[in-house]
Design an enzyme around this catalytic site. Structure first.
Site, mmCIF file in Angstrom:
data_model
loop_
_atom_site.group_PDB
_atom_site.id
_atom_site.type_symbol
_atom_site.label_atom_id
_atom_site.label_comp_id
_atom_site.label_asym_id
_atom_site.label_seq_id
_atom_site.Cartn_x
_atom_site.Cartn_y
_atom_site.Cartn_z
ATOM 1 N N HIS A 125 0.587 1.288 2.164
ATOM 2 C CA HIS A 125 1.916 1.146 2.769
ATOM 3 C C HIS A 125 1.787 0.638 4.203
ATOM 4 O O HIS A 125 2.486 -0.298 4.604
ATOM 5 C CB HIS A 125 2.625 2.511 2.737
ATOM 6 N N HIS A 173 2.919 -3.110 5.933
ATOM 7 C CA HIS A 173 3.862 -3.310 7.045
ATOM 8 C C HIS A 173 3.571 -4.601 7.814
ATOM 9 O O HIS A 173 4.478 -5.200 8.387
ATOM 10 C CB HIS A 173 3.847 -2.138 8.021
ATOM 11 N N ASP A 226 6.470 0.438 0.704
ATOM 12 C CA ASP A 226 6.228 1.404 -0.371
ATOM 13 C C ASP A 226 5.769 0.690 -1.639
ATOM 14 O O ASP A 226 4.815 1.122 -2.295
ATOM 15 C CB ASP A 226 7.487 2.223 -0.665
#
Length: 189
Positions: free
Chosen positions: A26, A30, A91
């Site tokens: 995750h 980003h 996610d």
């Protein structure tokens, strides 16, 4: 964070990849979410993708935003898919990266069922476990209005609805409530 349920030194790879592996994936993702992708290799705000890649990315990201905007955690309250977009993309990317990493680990050191669950099932159960939460109604409404994160339940439902490996692991049939139709599943990468 390096403690259960995210990481457990006594647990097998499937559990740890589903927990801390998905979190690490995750955070890596980003760098390529709706905001992170706008910065170059030295951290300068610069468009470094070609126009075609940007257009295809934005089309896929819009589909993620719409998927989450369709979720209503409470009657009359929906998730703001645009507000939560970066976290939702991360996610999805995180769970996919961690699952792929688990598959590589299993080629080196295969494991069988534990407590009746395959490694793949244990991975997804661990992923779901890290997001378990209970909200007061007021807190949930506040989160929906202000937070860049979707409520925990949707941090599980949203990504996994787009992961064919989840459906395969649990033998989900077409039309299962938690699964999106294959043509509707979203893959950013």
């Amino acid at each position: 964070i390096l403690q259960p349920p995210f990481f457990n030194a006594q647990a097998d790879d499937a559990v740890n990849y589903g927990g801390i592996g998905a979190v690490i994936g995750h955070e890596i993702t980003h760098h390529f979410d709706d905001r992170g992708r706008q910065y170059d290799e030295v951290g300068n705000l610069a468009e470094w993708w070609n126009a075609d890649d940007v257009a295809r990315y934005k089309e896929r990201a819009a589909r993620v935003a719409q998927q989450y905007s369709d979720y209503a955690p409470l009657p009359g309250y929906t998730i703001n898919g645009q507000q939560t977009l970066g976290e939702n993309i991360s996610d999805l990317g995180g769970v996919k990266l961690a699952y792929d990493a688990l598959q590589r680990a299993l080629t080196r050191q295969p494991t069988g069922k534990v407590d009746g669950y395959t490694p793949e099932q244990r991975f997804f159960l661990s992923f779901a476990t890290i997001w378990r939460a209970k909200y007061r109604t007021e807190a949930l409404i506040n989160q929906l209005r202000t937070d860049s994160h979707s409520p925990s339940r949707y941090r599980v439902l949203g990504p996994l609805a787009n992961v064919p490996a989840f459906a395969q692991a649990f033998n989900c049939q077409p039309g299962a409530p938690m699964m999106r139709a294959p043509a509707e599943q979203i893959s950013i990468w």
